[in-house]
Design a protein around this motif. Structure first.
Motif, PDB file in Angstrom:
ATOM      1  N   LYS A 271       0.841  -1.200   0.000  1.00  0.00           N
ATOM      2  CA  LYS A 271       0.000   0.000   0.000  1.00  0.00           C
ATOM      3  C   LYS A 271       0.878   1.252   0.000  1.00  0.00           C
ATOM      4  O   LYS A 271       0.636   2.195  -0.763  1.00  0.00           O
ATOM      5  N   THR A 272       1.883   1.266   0.857  1.00  0.00           N
ATOM      6  CA  THR A 272       2.803   2.402   0.899  1.00  0.00           C
ATOM      7  C   THR A 272       3.517   2.572  -0.437  1.00  0.00           C
ATOM      8  O   THR A 272       3.706   3.698  -0.929  1.00  0.00           O
ATOM      9  N   TRP A 273       3.906   1.451  -1.047  1.00  0.00           N
ATOM     10  CA  TRP A 273       4.580   1.494  -2.343  1.00  0.00           C
ATOM     11  C   TRP A 273       3.664   2.143  -3.387  1.00  0.00           C
ATOM     12  O   TRP A 273       4.099   2.969  -4.188  1.00  0.00           O
ATOM     13  N   ALA A 274       2.376   1.765  -3.381  1.00  0.00           N
ATOM     14  CA  ALA A 274       1.422   2.356  -4.325  1.00  0.00           C
ATOM     15  C   ALA A 274       1.264   3.850  -4.075  1.00  0.00           C
ATOM     16  O   ALA A 274       1.222   4.651  -5.015  1.00  0.00           O
ATOM     17  N   ASP A 275       1.165   4.240  -2.799  1.00  0.00           N
ATOM     18  CA  ASP A 275       1.020   5.665  -2.481  1.00  0.00           C
ATOM     19  C   ASP A 275       2.203   6.466  -3.019  1.00  0.00           C
ATOM     20  O   ASP A 275       2.024   7.592  -3.515  1.00  0.00           O
ATOM     21  N   GLU A 276       3.384   5.893  -2.930  1.00  0.00           N
ATOM     22  CA  GLU A 276       4.583   6.595  -3.400  1.00  0.00           C
ATOM     23  C   GLU A 276       4.709   6.526  -4.921  1.00  0.00           C
ATOM     24  O   GLU A 276       5.066   7.507  -5.575  1.00  0.00           O
ATOM     25  N   TYR A 277       4.410   5.358  -5.499  1.00  0.00           N
ATOM     26  CA  TYR A 277       4.610   5.169  -6.931  1.00  0.00           C
ATOM     27  C   TYR A 277       3.618   5.986  -7.755  1.00  0.00           C
ATOM     28  O   TYR A 277       3.971   6.537  -8.810  1.00  0.00           O
ATOM     29  N   PHE A 278       2.370   6.065  -7.314  1.00  0.00           N
ATOM     30  CA  PHE A 278       1.333   6.762  -8.078  1.00  0.00           C
ATOM     31  C   PHE A 278       1.175   8.220  -7.655  1.00  0.00           C
ATOM     32  O   PHE A 278       0.120   8.815  -7.857  1.00  0.00           O
ATOM     33  N   PHE A 279       2.212   8.786  -7.093  1.00  0.00           N
ATOM     34  CA  PHE A 279       2.233  10.204  -6.730  1.00  0.00           C
ATOM     35  C   PHE A 279       2.726  11.017  -7.923  1.00  0.00           C
ATOM     36  O   PHE A 279       3.616  10.593  -8.651  1.00  0.00           O
ATOM     37  N   ILE A 280       2.123  12.182  -8.133  1.00  0.00           N
ATOM     38  CA  ILE A 280       2.485  13.052  -9.257  1.00  0.00           C
ATOM     39  C   ILE A 280       3.273  14.233  -8.694  1.00  0.00           C
ATOM     40  O   ILE A 280       2.685  15.203  -8.183  1.00  0.00           O
ATOM     41  N   PRO A 281       4.596  14.185  -8.769  1.00  0.00           N
ATOM     42  CA  PRO A 281       5.396  15.227  -8.109  1.00  0.00           C
ATOM     43  C   PRO A 281       5.077  16.643  -8.555  1.00  0.00           C
ATOM     44  O   PRO A 281       4.999  17.559  -7.726  1.00  0.00           O
ATOM     45  N   HIS A 282       4.886  16.850  -9.860  1.00  0.00           N
ATOM     46  CA  HIS A 282       4.687  18.229 -10.314  1.00  0.00           C
ATOM     47  C   HIS A 282       3.311  18.775  -9.931  1.00  0.00           C
ATOM     48  O   HIS A 282       3.086  19.977 -10.022  1.00  0.00           O
TER      49      HIS A 282
END
Length: 288
Positions: A177-188
């Motif tokens: 779950k944490t991995w998904a939260d980080e991976y599917f984050f849009i930095p810009h």
């Protein structure tokens, strides 16, 4: 290719294909009971081939249905030689032996659904197996992308993903779950593209049967996680403002997939059919 793990690779590719068949059948059944008098949506299935090396797959896309505005359910089995860019990227991730031998094999299923009704959430799912002469691993997951969030929907989706993970390792769900939260984050944009789910990659516990069983569990959890949500919202009344909100949210989805998604980059770098790689893009989107 005549190399080790032929049997395991055949098993994985066949199961991904079977999962693709079950999901497309279930989605067409949902179309049959969808709202309105428009014709029920049906998948158009197109065989795909890689421009380089070998293999291909099936691109299955449904457009302008009663429930789905656009949904793609793709299956592939490909092999060949990694491009220098892909080889360098995997070497940087620590894939054993990849710097010296760029051969690979991969199979998996990839799904993205964009819905007619803005109250029904968009969704993404994929599961895959990857092999190189020095390593093998599984990856995948599923994440929910509503433009109008319902807390009960989010809770149901995550509970179903947890139930798929817990029998294998109680640490899998919180970790993935944490991995998904980080991976599917849009930095810009400084935000996630949805409400998450699970995501994992490079899964190799040295027990192929156990890792394959876990990947099957994730794939099989998708329909129970998503179909009740689509069913509940497909006939819900919505306004022009709701639709506008949906189109703006789709813009976020498109930005993520074009700028950050590792699978998109890999597919294009290895010469797979561009339409199949980019089937995840929404049919319409809006930027403000």
């Amino acid at each position: 290719m005549g190399c080790p793990m032929d049997n395991q690779r055949r098993q994985a590719a066949a199961w991904f294909r079977e999962l693709r068949d079950r999901i497309t059948f279930a989605f067409e059944a949902l179309e049959d009971r969808g709202p309105g008098d428009a014709p029920e949506g049906r998948f158009v299935v197109t065989p795909t081939e890689r421009a380089n090396d070998g293999g291909g797959g099936l691109m299955s896309v449904m457009r302008d249905g009663r429930v789905f505005e656009k949904v793609g359910v793709n299956w592939s089995e490909v092999h060949g030689t990694l491009s220098p860019a892909a080889q360098k990227s995997m070497a940087a991730r620590g894939v054993p032996g990849i710097a010296d031998d760029p051969r690979f094999w991969a199979s998996g299923i990839s799904l993205v659904a964009h819905m007619q009704n803005p109250h029904a959430p968009a969704v993404h799912m994929n599961t895959r197996m990857f092999w190189t002469p020095g390593a093998w691993w599984f990856g995948g997951g599923a994440d929910l992308n509503p433009c109008i969030e319902y807390a009960d929907d989010t809770a149901h989706f995550h509970a179903t993903m947890r139930a798929a993970c817990d029998p294998f390792d109680p640490e899998y769900y919180p970790r993935f779950k944490t991995w998904a939260d980080e991976y599917f984050f849009i930095p810009h944009r400084g935000r996630a593209r949805g409400v998450g789910g699970i995501f994992y990659d490079d899964l190799n516990t040295q027990d192929w049967d156990a890792d394959f069983a876990f990947t099957r569990s994730v794939g099989e959890a998708f329909l129970p996680a998503f179909l009740p949500l689509a069913d509940a919202h497909m006939a819900q009344p919505f306004t022009n403002e709701d639709k506008d909100q949906q189109l703006i949210h789709r813009g976020l989805y498109a930005e993520y997939n074009l700028v950050y998604d590792r699978g998109t980059k890999f597919g294009l770098e290895t010469g797979h059919n561009a339409d199949a790689v980019l089937m995840s893009l929404p049919p319409m989107a809006k930027w403000v």
